[in-house]
Enzyme design. Structure first.
Site, short mmCIF file in Angstrom:
data_model
loop_
_atom_site.label_atom_id
_atom_site.label_comp_id
_atom_site.label_asym_id
_atom_site.label_seq_id
_atom_site.Cartn_x
_atom_site.Cartn_y
_atom_site.Cartn_z
N THR A 93 -6.35 -13.68 -36.69
CA THR A 93 -7.42 -13.10 -37.49
C THR A 93 -6.78 -12.18 -38.52
O THR A 93 -6.16 -11.17 -38.15
CB THR A 93 -8.39 -12.27 -36.61
OG1 THR A 93 -8.92 -13.10 -35.60
CG2 THR A 93 -9.52 -11.70 -37.45
N LYS A 168 -15.11 -15.75 -39.77
CA LYS A 168 -14.74 -14.95 -38.59
C LYS A 168 -15.19 -13.50 -38.75
O LYS A 168 -15.81 -12.92 -37.85
CB LYS A 168 -13.22 -15.03 -38.39
CG LYS A 168 -12.63 -14.08 -37.41
CD LYS A 168 -12.84 -14.50 -35.97
CE LYS A 168 -12.32 -13.43 -35.01
NZ LYS A 168 -12.64 -13.73 -33.63
N LYS A 243 -10.41 -3.76 -35.30
CA LYS A 243 -9.60 -4.47 -36.31
C LYS A 243 -10.49 -5.38 -37.16
O LYS A 243 -10.42 -5.37 -38.39
CB LYS A 243 -8.53 -5.31 -35.59
CG LYS A 243 -7.77 -6.23 -36.51
CD LYS A 243 -6.93 -7.25 -35.75
CE LYS A 243 -6.49 -8.35 -36.71
NZ LYS A 243 -5.72 -9.40 -36.07
P1 NAD Z 1 -1.05 -10.51 -28.61
O1 NAD Z 1 -0.55 -9.19 -29.07
O2 NAD Z 1 -1.28 -10.74 -27.15
O3 NAD Z 1 -0.06 -11.68 -29.12
C1 NAD Z 1 0.62 -11.65 -30.34
C2 NAD Z 1 2.06 -12.08 -30.05
O4 NAD Z 1 2.76 -12.20 -31.27
C3 NAD Z 1 2.83 -11.06 -29.18
O5 NAD Z 1 3.27 -11.71 -28.00
C4 NAD Z 1 3.98 -10.64 -30.10
O6 NAD Z 1 5.17 -10.39 -29.38
C5 NAD Z 1 4.10 -11.83 -31.01
N1 NAD Z 1 4.78 -11.57 -32.27
C6 NAD Z 1 4.60 -10.55 -33.14
N2 NAD Z 1 5.38 -10.73 -34.22
C7 NAD Z 1 6.07 -11.88 -34.02
C8 NAD Z 1 7.02 -12.60 -34.80
N3 NAD Z 1 7.43 -12.17 -35.99
N4 NAD Z 1 7.51 -13.75 -34.28
C9 NAD Z 1 7.11 -14.20 -33.09
N5 NAD Z 1 6.20 -13.56 -32.30
C10 NAD Z 1 5.69 -12.42 -32.78
O7 NAD Z 1 -2.38 -10.79 -29.46
P2 NAD Z 1 -3.51 -11.87 -29.14
O8 NAD Z 1 -4.60 -11.24 -28.33
O9 NAD Z 1 -2.87 -13.13 -28.69
O10 NAD Z 1 -4.13 -12.06 -30.61
C11 NAD Z 1 -3.48 -12.84 -31.61
C12 NAD Z 1 -4.41 -12.98 -32.79
O11 NAD Z 1 -5.65 -13.57 -32.35
C13 NAD Z 1 -4.80 -11.65 -33.45
O12 NAD Z 1 -4.86 -11.83 -34.84
C14 NAD Z 1 -6.18 -11.35 -32.87
O13 NAD Z 1 -6.96 -10.55 -33.74
C15 NAD Z 1 -6.73 -12.76 -32.72
N6 NAD Z 1 -7.80 -12.91 -31.70
C16 NAD Z 1 -7.64 -12.39 -30.45
C17 NAD Z 1 -8.65 -12.55 -29.51
C18 NAD Z 1 -8.51 -11.98 -28.11
O14 NAD Z 1 -9.52 -11.92 -27.39
N7 NAD Z 1 -7.33 -11.56 -27.68
C19 NAD Z 1 -9.82 -13.25 -29.84
C20 NAD Z 1 -9.93 -13.81 -31.11
C21 NAD Z 1 -8.91 -13.64 -32.04
#
Ligand code: NAD
Length: 294
Positions: A93, A168, A243
């Site tokens: 997102t 979204k 966010k």
């Molecule tokens: P998260 O923090 O669990 O996962 C993100 C991952 O990216 C982490 O494991 C981090 O180590 C990794 N990362 C960061 N920089 C990196 C790089 N340069 N190279 C490789 N890996 C890297 O977050 P999430 O909950 O999985 O969310 C991810 C996205 O999905 C966000 O944009 C969030 O807004 C969106 N989202 C999350 C949810 C939810 O319920 N968790 C729902 C809808 C959308």
């Protein structure tokens, strides 16, 4: 048809999404900065690469599931290793403007590209029941649809690049504002001597009906599965709502759209996520509205 897929960002969402691509028969090579995420992914049959560039090298499809637009733009700038004509799919997102910049970066490097943010949270990622909101031209959407279908239940083509992110943040602005509205109604009902159950029975079948009330009810009791019944643990984190509302408020300001309730919801959730709401489901905001301390 199966593909070789590079998957960057194997966190709470990306990990199970990549695992579902493996289950669907795709060959997935993944990378995450965090060692524990890499280990979990390896346990689900994902080949772990030593860098994002290595995960993307030679891939037909490159999926990113990263925290913010900055992460996505940095990753896209470094992914020239992908095969020419590779399909870039960003499921994070991020701001609409960042999604458009990312699309330009990918196209300039000779790739195809879609923005495909999701709704459904971690349970949806695990169950492959996510909804994808897609911004892409028709040909790129058609190419991405079967890959996304392996990770979700609904794939909606919302328009050109950036339209997925627009859908979204508009959806989540409805959700954030409606959760506050439902919470305020319960708090007002309490002070008027109205039971939670009585208000729920009326509003859930009347014009106050909405997802924030009937699926994620912010008070314990009326909806047994809602996070309110487990001290607001799990669910959709207040920080993620903050966010998304911040992205919506920025987009509204940039487009000169007043969206006053969206802007106020963004302020309330920003304060809540940094304070009492850290680590809690977003419906816990009812507890601060009750005290008037949000
Ligand atoms: P998260 O923090 O669990 O996962 C993100 C991952 O990216 C982490 O494991 C981090 O180590 C990794 N990362 C960061 N920089 C990196 C790089 N340069 N190279 C490789 N890996 C890297 O977050 P999430 O909950 O999985 O969310 C991810 C996205 O999905 C966000 O944009 C969030 O807004 C969106 N989202 C999350 C949810 C939810 O319920 N968790 C729902 C809808 C959308």
């Amino acid at each position: 048809m199966t593909h070789s897929i590079g998957f960057i960002g194997l966190g709470n969402m990306g990990g199970p999404m990549a695992a579902n691509l493996v289950k669907a028969g795709h060959r997935v090579t993944g990378f995450d900065l965090a060692a524990d995420a890499r280990e979990r992914a390896a346990g689900h049959g994902i080949a772990v690469a030593a860098s994002a560039e290595q995960a993307a090298a030679g891939a037909e499809v490159v999926v990113t599931m990263l925290p913010t637009g900055r992460h996505v733009l940095d990753a896209y700038a470094g992914l020239t290793a992908a095969a020419r004509g590779a399909l870039f799919v960003d499921c994070s997102t991020i701001a609409v403007g960042d999604a458009r910049i990312a699309a330009d970066l990918a196209r300039t490097a000779g790739h195809r590209v879609v923005d495909a943010p999701v709704s459904g949270g971690v349970p949806g990622a695990e169950a492959a029941s996510l909804t994808f909101m897609v911004g892409a031209d028709d040909a790129d959407f058609t190419a991405a649809e079967p890959v996304l279908a392996a990770m979700g239940r609904r794939v909606v083509h919302c328009g050109a690049s950036g339209a997925g992110q627009a859908a979204k943040i508009c959806n989540n602005m409805i959700l954030g504002v409606s959760m506050i509205a439902v919470s305020e109604a319960f708090v007002l009902g309490e002070s008027l001597g109205l039971s939670h159950q009585a208000l729920f029975e009326v509003a859930s079948t009347a014009s106050g009906q909405c997802w924030a009330l009937t699926s994620n009810c912010p008070v314990p009791g009326p909806v047994p599965a809602s996070p309110a019944n487990r001290a607001y643990a799990g669910g959709f984190a207040a920080a993620l709502m903050a966010k998304d509302l911040g992205l919506a408020a920025d987009a509204a300001a940039a487009s000169a759209v007043p969206a006053e309730l969206g802007a106020r919801a963004a302020e309330l959730y920003a304060a809540f996520a940094e304070g009492a709401g850290a680590g809690l489901d977003f419906s816990a905001i009812v507890t601060t509205l009750r005290k008037g301390t949000a």
